[in-house]
Design a protein around this motif. Structure first.
Motif, short mmCIF file in Angstrom:
data_model
loop_
_atom_site.label_atom_id
_atom_site.label_comp_id
_atom_site.label_asym_id
_atom_site.label_seq_id
_atom_site.Cartn_x
_atom_site.Cartn_y
_atom_site.Cartn_z
N CYS A 1 0.72 -1.18 0.02
CA CYS A 1 0.03 0.10 -0.16
C CYS A 1 0.98 0.90 -0.07
O CYS A 1 1.68 1.51 1.04
CB CYS A 1 -0.81 0.00 1.20
N GLU B 1 -2.01 5.11 -0.44
CA GLU B 1 -3.44 4.50 -0.66
C GLU B 1 -4.43 4.85 0.19
O GLU B 1 -5.34 4.31 0.53
CB GLU B 1 -3.25 2.97 -0.91
N SER B 2 -4.34 5.80 1.04
CA SER B 2 -5.20 6.26 2.23
C SER B 2 -6.25 6.40 1.86
O SER B 2 -7.12 5.66 2.18
CB SER B 2 -4.45 7.64 2.71
N GLU B 3 -6.75 7.14 0.96
CA GLU B 3 -8.11 7.23 0.29
C GLU B 3 -8.98 6.00 -0.30
O GLU B 3 -10.13 6.04 -0.41
CB GLU B 3 -8.17 8.54 -0.69
N SER B 4 -7.88 5.15 -0.73
CA SER B 4 -8.77 4.08 -1.23
C SER B 4 -8.58 2.63 -0.52
O SER B 4 -9.05 1.87 -0.84
CB SER B 4 -8.12 3.82 -2.78
N SER C 1 -10.17 1.68 2.29
CA SER C 1 -11.67 1.05 2.66
C SER C 1 -12.16 0.34 1.28
O SER C 1 -12.56 -0.69 1.32
CB SER C 1 -12.51 1.89 3.23
N ALA C 2 -12.12 1.20 0.07
CA ALA C 2 -12.79 0.65 -1.04
C ALA C 2 -12.08 -0.79 -1.32
O ALA C 2 -12.78 -1.74 -2.02
CB ALA C 2 -12.79 1.60 -2.05
N LEU C 3 -10.56 -0.63 -1.24
CA LEU C 3 -9.77 -1.71 -1.63
C LEU C 3 -10.27 -3.18 -1.19
O LEU C 3 -10.44 -3.99 -1.54
CB LEU C 3 -8.44 -1.57 -1.50
N ARG D 1 -13.96 -4.29 -1.78
CA ARG D 1 -13.63 -5.02 -3.18
C ARG D 1 -13.16 -6.64 -3.24
O ARG D 1 -13.42 -7.41 -3.54
CB ARG D 1 -13.41 -4.39 -4.28
N THR E 1 -1.29 6.71 4.95
CA THR E 1 -1.96 5.39 5.01
C THR E 1 -1.30 4.50 6.02
O THR E 1 -2.37 3.65 6.46
CB THR E 1 -0.86 4.73 3.63
#
Length: 56
Positions: free
Chosen positions: A3, A6-9, A11-13, A16, A41
């Motif tokens: 990572c 990738e702080s903003e993504s 949760s979404a990662l 999925r 991150t």
């Protein structure tokens, strides 16, 4: 899973990836590694674990 910034993504990662893993594996584990990020991150990873400790 590396990572890097990738702080903003994060949760979404997780959402999925978990959806896929739950369909194909009885048990699974996701290991995330902060790969020298310059954003927050490193702060977000343990915070996400605290939100759902069974998922990490």
């Amino acid at each position: 899973m590396p990572c890097h910034n990738e702080s903003e993504s994060l949760s979404a990662l997780y959402v999925r990836a978990a959806a896929v893993m739950e369909r194909i594996a009885e048990s699974w584990e996701m290991v995330r590694v902060n790969d020298g990020s310059t954003d927050d991150t490193l702060v977000r990873l343990p915070a996400l674990h605290r939100e759902d400790p069974t998922s990490w």
